[in-house]
Design a protein around this motif. Sequence first.
Motif, PDB file in Angstrom:
ATOM      1  N   LEU A   1       0.399  -0.879   0.024  1.00  0.00           N
ATOM      2  CA  LEU A   1       0.025  -0.323  -0.219  1.00  0.00           C
ATOM      3  C   LEU A   1       0.723   1.977  -0.132  1.00  0.00           C
ATOM      4  CD1 LEU A   1      -2.687  -0.744   2.639  1.00  0.00           C
ATOM      5  CD2 LEU A   1      -3.369  -1.185   0.181  1.00  0.00           C
ATOM      6  N   LYS A   2       2.045   1.122   0.858  1.00  0.00           N
ATOM      7  CA  LYS A   2       3.052   2.738   1.206  1.00  0.00           C
ATOM      8  C   LYS A   2       3.291   2.567  -0.540  1.00  0.00           C
ATOM      9  CE  LYS A   2       5.744   2.656   4.468  1.00  0.00           C
ATOM     10  NZ  LYS A   2       7.108   2.253   5.133  1.00  0.00           N
ATOM     11  N   ASP A   3       3.298   1.050  -1.262  1.00  0.00           N
ATOM     12  CA  ASP A   3       4.448   1.482  -2.433  1.00  0.00           C
ATOM     13  C   ASP A   3       3.335   2.691  -3.040  1.00  0.00           C
ATOM     14  OD1 ASP A   3       6.868   0.386  -1.870  1.00  0.00           O
ATOM     15  OD2 ASP A   3       6.351  -1.659  -2.988  1.00  0.00           O
ATOM     16  N   ILE A   4       1.985   2.731  -2.973  1.00  0.00           N
ATOM     17  CA  ILE A   4       0.793   2.932  -4.252  1.00  0.00           C
ATOM     18  C   ILE A   4       1.127   4.322  -4.250  1.00  0.00           C
ATOM     19  CG2 ILE A   4      -0.857   3.203  -4.580  1.00  0.00           C
ATOM     20  CD1 ILE A   4      -0.944   0.128  -4.411  1.00  0.00           C
ATOM     21  N   TYR A   5       0.869   4.155  -2.098  1.00  0.00           N
ATOM     22  CA  TYR A   5       0.453   5.863  -1.302  1.00  0.00           C
ATOM     23  C   TYR A   5       1.689   7.083  -2.091  1.00  0.00           C
ATOM     24  CZ  TYR A   5      -4.088   4.893   0.186  1.00  0.00           C
ATOM     25  OH  TYR A   5      -5.462   4.991  -0.172  1.00  0.00           O
ATOM     26  N   TYR A   6       2.489   6.283  -1.660  1.00  0.00           N
ATOM     27  CA  TYR A   6       3.953   6.783  -1.605  1.00  0.00           C
ATOM     28  C   TYR A   6       4.352   7.855  -3.064  1.00  0.00           C
ATOM     29  CZ  TYR A   6       4.799   6.882   4.125  1.00  0.00           C
ATOM     30  OH  TYR A   6       4.649   6.852   4.486  1.00  0.00           O
TER      31      TYR A   6
ATOM     32  N   LYS B   1       2.081   8.019  -5.013  1.00  0.00           N
ATOM     33  CA  LYS B   1       1.641   9.539  -5.550  1.00  0.00           C
ATOM     34  C   LYS B   1       2.181  10.939  -4.465  1.00  0.00           C
ATOM     35  CE  LYS B   1      -0.977   7.648  -8.851  1.00  0.00           C
ATOM     36  NZ  LYS B   1      -0.294   8.240 -10.098  1.00  0.00           N
ATOM     37  N   ILE B   2       2.107  10.663  -3.308  1.00  0.00           N
ATOM     38  CA  ILE B   2       2.593  11.574  -2.774  1.00  0.00           C
ATOM     39  C   ILE B   2       4.109  12.667  -2.366  1.00  0.00           C
ATOM     40  CG2 ILE B   2       2.851  11.866   0.543  1.00  0.00           C
ATOM     41  CD1 ILE B   2       1.210  10.081   1.009  1.00  0.00           C
ATOM     42  N   PHE B   3       4.716  11.807  -2.725  1.00  0.00           N
ATOM     43  CA  PHE B   3       6.400  12.689  -3.148  1.00  0.00           C
ATOM     44  C   PHE B   3       5.947  13.030  -4.713  1.00  0.00           C
ATOM     45  CE2 PHE B   3       6.936  10.416   0.220  1.00  0.00           C
ATOM     46  CZ  PHE B   3       7.906  10.906   1.034  1.00  0.00           C
ATOM     47  N   SER B   4       5.112  11.964  -5.078  1.00  0.00           N
ATOM     48  CA  SER B   4       5.265  13.140  -6.881  1.00  0.00           C
ATOM     49  C   SER B   4       3.839  14.347  -6.709  1.00  0.00           C
ATOM     50  CB  SER B   4       4.660  12.111  -8.595  1.00  0.00           C
ATOM     51  OG  SER B   4       5.868  10.921  -8.237  1.00  0.00           O
ATOM     52  N   SER B   5       3.534  14.257  -6.362  1.00  0.00           N
ATOM     53  CA  SER B   5       2.501  15.900  -5.754  1.00  0.00           C
ATOM     54  C   SER B   5       1.425  15.322  -6.548  1.00  0.00           C
ATOM     55  CB  SER B   5       2.827  17.349  -5.829  1.00  0.00           C
ATOM     56  OG  SER B   5       4.574  17.050  -4.726  1.00  0.00           O
ATOM     57  N   GLU B   6       1.050  13.915  -7.291  1.00  0.00           N
ATOM     58  CA  GLU B   6      -0.297  13.961  -7.838  1.00  0.00           C
ATOM     59  C   GLU B   6      -1.139  13.473  -7.014  1.00  0.00           C
ATOM     60  OE1 GLU B   6       1.602  11.119 -10.215  1.00  0.00           O
ATOM     61  OE2 GLU B   6       2.860  11.914 -11.224  1.00  0.00           O
TER      62      GLU B   6
ATOM     63  N   PHE C   1      -4.912  10.633  -6.637  1.00  0.00           N
ATOM     64  CA  PHE C   1      -5.200   9.429  -7.682  1.00  0.00           C
ATOM     65  C   PHE C   1      -6.058   9.391  -8.923  1.00  0.00           C
ATOM     66  CE2 PHE C   1      -4.753   7.068  -2.889  1.00  0.00           C
ATOM     67  CZ  PHE C   1      -3.468   6.592  -3.631  1.00  0.00           C
ATOM     68  N   ALA C   2      -5.459   8.269  -9.308  1.00  0.00           N
ATOM     69  CA  ALA C   2      -6.303   8.755 -11.018  1.00  0.00           C
ATOM     70  C   ALA C   2      -7.559   7.345 -11.348  1.00  0.00           C
ATOM     71  CB  ALA C   2      -5.876   8.554 -12.109  1.00  0.00           C
ATOM     72  N   PRO C   3      -8.469   7.133 -11.347  1.00  0.00           N
ATOM     73  CA  PRO C   3     -10.035   6.248 -11.548  1.00  0.00           C
ATOM     74  C   PRO C   3      -8.860   4.829 -11.293  1.00  0.00           C
ATOM     75  CG  PRO C   3     -10.473   8.354 -13.072  1.00  0.00           C
ATOM     76  CD  PRO C   3      -9.159   8.281 -12.142  1.00  0.00           C
ATOM     77  N   SER C   4      -8.075   5.094 -12.091  1.00  0.00           N
ATOM     78  CA  SER C   4      -6.875   3.510 -12.306  1.00  0.00           C
ATOM     79  C   SER C   4      -6.582   2.753 -11.440  1.00  0.00           C
ATOM     80  CB  SER C   4      -6.339   3.498 -13.446  1.00  0.00           C
ATOM     81  OG  SER C   4      -5.137   4.571 -13.327  1.00  0.00           O
ATOM     82  N   ASP C   5      -5.957   4.259 -10.757  1.00  0.00           N
ATOM     83  CA  ASP C   5      -5.795   3.488  -9.287  1.00  0.00           C
ATOM     84  C   ASP C   5      -6.194   3.720  -8.075  1.00  0.00           C
ATOM     85  OD1 ASP C   5      -2.629   4.747 -10.569  1.00  0.00           O
ATOM     86  OD2 ASP C   5      -3.525   7.355 -10.117  1.00  0.00           O
ATOM     87  N   LEU C   6      -7.517   3.888  -7.995  1.00  0.00           N
ATOM     88  CA  LEU C   6      -8.357   3.580  -7.088  1.00  0.00           C
ATOM     89  C   LEU C   6      -9.073   2.327  -7.487  1.00  0.00           C
ATOM     90  CD1 LEU C   6     -10.119   6.193  -6.554  1.00  0.00           C
ATOM     91  CD2 LEU C   6      -8.989   6.178  -5.152  1.00  0.00           C
ATOM     92  N   GLU C   7      -8.961   1.348  -8.768  1.00  0.00           N
ATOM     93  CA  GLU C   7      -9.636   0.885  -8.917  1.00  0.00           C
ATOM     94  C   GLU C   7      -8.287  -0.477  -8.725  1.00  0.00           C
ATOM     95  OE1 GLU C   7     -12.527  -0.574 -10.176  1.00  0.00           O
ATOM     96  OE2 GLU C   7     -13.305   0.769 -10.613  1.00  0.00           O
ATOM     97  N   THR C   8      -7.329  -0.498  -8.686  1.00  0.00           N
ATOM     98  CA  THR C   8      -5.856  -1.080  -8.436  1.00  0.00           C
ATOM     99  C   THR C   8      -6.521  -1.304  -7.009  1.00  0.00           C
ATOM    100  OG1 THR C   8      -4.311  -0.264 -10.417  1.00  0.00           O
ATOM    101  CG2 THR C   8      -3.647  -0.980  -8.214  1.00  0.00           C
TER     102      THR C   8
END
Length: 437
Positions: A409-414, A416-421, A423-430
């Motif tokens: 989970l951290k790999d997915i969240y971090y 985005k956090i460290f890219s200042s992005e 979540f896209a719908p595809s990320d939420l689906e993942t």
Amino acid sequence: MKLFTHILQYEWKSLWRSNILKALLLVVLGAGIYGIYFGKFEIEKQETRMAQVQQYERQQFDSLLYWSTLDTTYEANQEKYQQAVSPTGVGWSKHFTYYLTHDAPPLAGLCLGQRDLFPVYYGFNVTDLARQVNVGELANPMKLLTGNFDLSYVFVFLIPLLIIALFYNIYAREKEGGTLSLLQSQPVSLTTILISKGLLRMLIVLLTVTVLLLLGFLLQGISLAQQFGLFMSWLLIIYGYCLLWTLLMGLVISLKRSAALSAMLGLGVWLIFTLITPALLNMFVSAQAPPPNRAEMIHAVRTLNDQNWEKPKSFVFDRFYQENPDFPSADTADFNQWYYASFTLLDDEANALKQQFEDQVAQRNQLLKRWEWLAPAAMVHEKLSALSQTDRRSHQDFVTEMYVYHEGLKDIYYDKIFSSEMFAPSDLETLSVRLSE
């Protein structure tokens, strides 16, 4: 052989005419059926709780998926939309909570082991895992080896009492009934006669435990065909345990004492091997390897969390990128990036404390294993728990699985956090797919 068969037939008729045997078997069978249903009830209660948190998790995440599609031109939708697409959540308590459940193995209802002591599910978010899950009290390892009144409890504690009740008067009944001299005048030795009587009683006990185990599989809906290997392993362990108590009662009978004294000696042996020896063994282990204090570890983790706010951003980022070079470079002015980087460092420090704690527990368990043969009841219960995957090792495997899940989970969240992005719908689906794994 004919004489041996004749002895068995006569002894069986004599036993069956006695209401004592029928009462003993009814008590043991009744206790066994109660233990089967108690274990089933406990597992069903755990499964209900796990199903509830899984349903709650799914409902909450489905809300996030829906909120991510809201029209943000309406001011009322903006906060929900931000909560759905923001990897940092909205506000301090708005992180999404994930749940990981420890599904019950097929034979868990027959031997609850330590499933009634350890959590069967954990709820956590992507911040520091150690602070969220390192809660609860620690009981001593030997005490944890005995648990609720399930079927394994009946086998471990009540079946020896049945053996004592059946065997204590094999010799004394003949002596006190005045038939001993008659038996000694027979062409077969008294030892052979007593062994024949003992074998019959042993067969009664083995048949009883076999019937109880079969009932356990049947009443709890366990497939005997699929779990036949576990069934036979359980049966062999229980048979060996029954043989041990038969031999112990054989030693008591060899003293040729009165029925009352033989019964008292048998109960004394039962107390020694089921209660006194485990208590003394625990005292010995506690003296050699004092039990760790979980409260101290929890306090230390909380202290680390308090100190987390005092660490300079440069110090946090330098250490974070030494251990996580794959993440995009952080903006030192970004609070969220510092916030989550500091949680990663906190987890590393807390895990070091946790490992010290686990090493102490492992040292105690190793010491216990050297001497567990002195407490056969505890040893047999531990073996049955291991076969049923309800022992401490099974829980540790579950905790390890949780740490791996959290890292994913951290790999997915971090990222985005460290890219200042966002979540896209595809990320939420993942992330949604991970809920059903």
